[in-house]
Design a protein around this motif. Sequence first.
Motif, PDB file in Angstrom:
ATOM      1  N   UNK A  61       1.028  -1.020   0.113  1.00 35.09           N
ATOM      2  CA  UNK A  61       0.069  -0.246  -0.190  1.00 35.09           C
ATOM      3  C   UNK A  61       0.993   1.256  -0.033  1.00 35.09           C
ATOM      4  N   UNK A  62       0.713   2.018  -1.123  1.00 37.11           N
ATOM      5  CA  UNK A  62       1.568   3.629  -1.425  1.00 37.11           C
ATOM      6  C   UNK A  62       0.779   4.126  -1.162  1.00 37.11           C
ATOM      7  N   UNK A  63       0.601   6.298  -0.453  1.00 33.36           N
ATOM      8  CA  UNK A  63      -0.003   7.265  -0.294  1.00 33.36           C
ATOM      9  C   UNK A  63       0.541   7.915  -0.977  1.00 33.36           C
ATOM     10  N   UNK A  64       0.389   8.684  -2.035  1.00 31.31           N
ATOM     11  CA  UNK A  64       0.810   9.487  -2.893  1.00 31.31           C
ATOM     12  C   UNK A  64       0.311  11.124  -3.315  1.00 31.31           C
ATOM     13  N   UNK A  65       1.067  11.802  -2.200  1.00 27.61           N
ATOM     14  CA  UNK A  65       0.905  13.482  -1.160  1.00 27.61           C
ATOM     15  C   UNK A  65       0.644  14.262  -3.281  1.00 27.61           C
ATOM     16  N   UNK A  66      -0.475  14.315  -3.415  1.00 33.60           N
ATOM     17  CA  UNK A  66      -0.817  15.131  -4.827  1.00 33.60           C
ATOM     18  C   UNK A  66      -0.791  16.686  -4.028  1.00 33.60           C
ATOM     19  N   UNK A  67      -1.409  18.327  -5.296  1.00 35.11           N
ATOM     20  CA  UNK A  67      -1.457  19.206  -4.091  1.00 35.11           C
ATOM     21  C   UNK A  67      -2.188  19.022  -3.233  1.00 35.11           C
ATOM     22  N   UNK A  68      -3.497  18.665  -3.629  1.00 35.38           N
ATOM     23  CA  UNK A  68      -4.623  19.500  -2.721  1.00 35.38           C
ATOM     24  C   UNK A  68      -5.180  18.000  -1.980  1.00 35.38           C
ATOM     25  N   UNK A  69      -4.767  16.820  -2.216  1.00 32.85           N
ATOM     26  CA  UNK A  69      -5.084  15.435  -2.164  1.00 32.85           C
ATOM     27  C   UNK A  69      -4.165  14.447  -1.586  1.00 32.85           C
TER      28      UNK A  69
END
Length: 107
Positions: A61-69
């Motif tokens: 599992x990975x969480x990618x950080x975008x600009x707003x979310x």
Amino acid sequence: MVGQVAYELELPKYLAVVHPVFHVSILRKFIGDPSLVVSADTIMVKDGFTYEKIPIAILDRQVCKLRTKEVASITVLWRSQKVEEATCEAEEDIKSRYPNLFEEQAD
């Protein structure tokens, strides 16, 4: 060779619906293993036959950080596939289609 950057391939009759001209950028050299070739006649595929991929495990599992979310993605192992063939999928999409997969992970 059709032009400087296109080749026309001789395709088998069952691929008659595929346009036979391909750009060189999508062609790759292929060295096949004849022991892995299965004749289409041997398989006996029925008309209207469908195949459903069924997930059996979440490998990562990975969480990618975008600009707003933040967007969570998971690596899913599917039934009848090798670990090397696991795919990266949007966690919310898989959770909505296969909620039981996440219940098993909570144990």
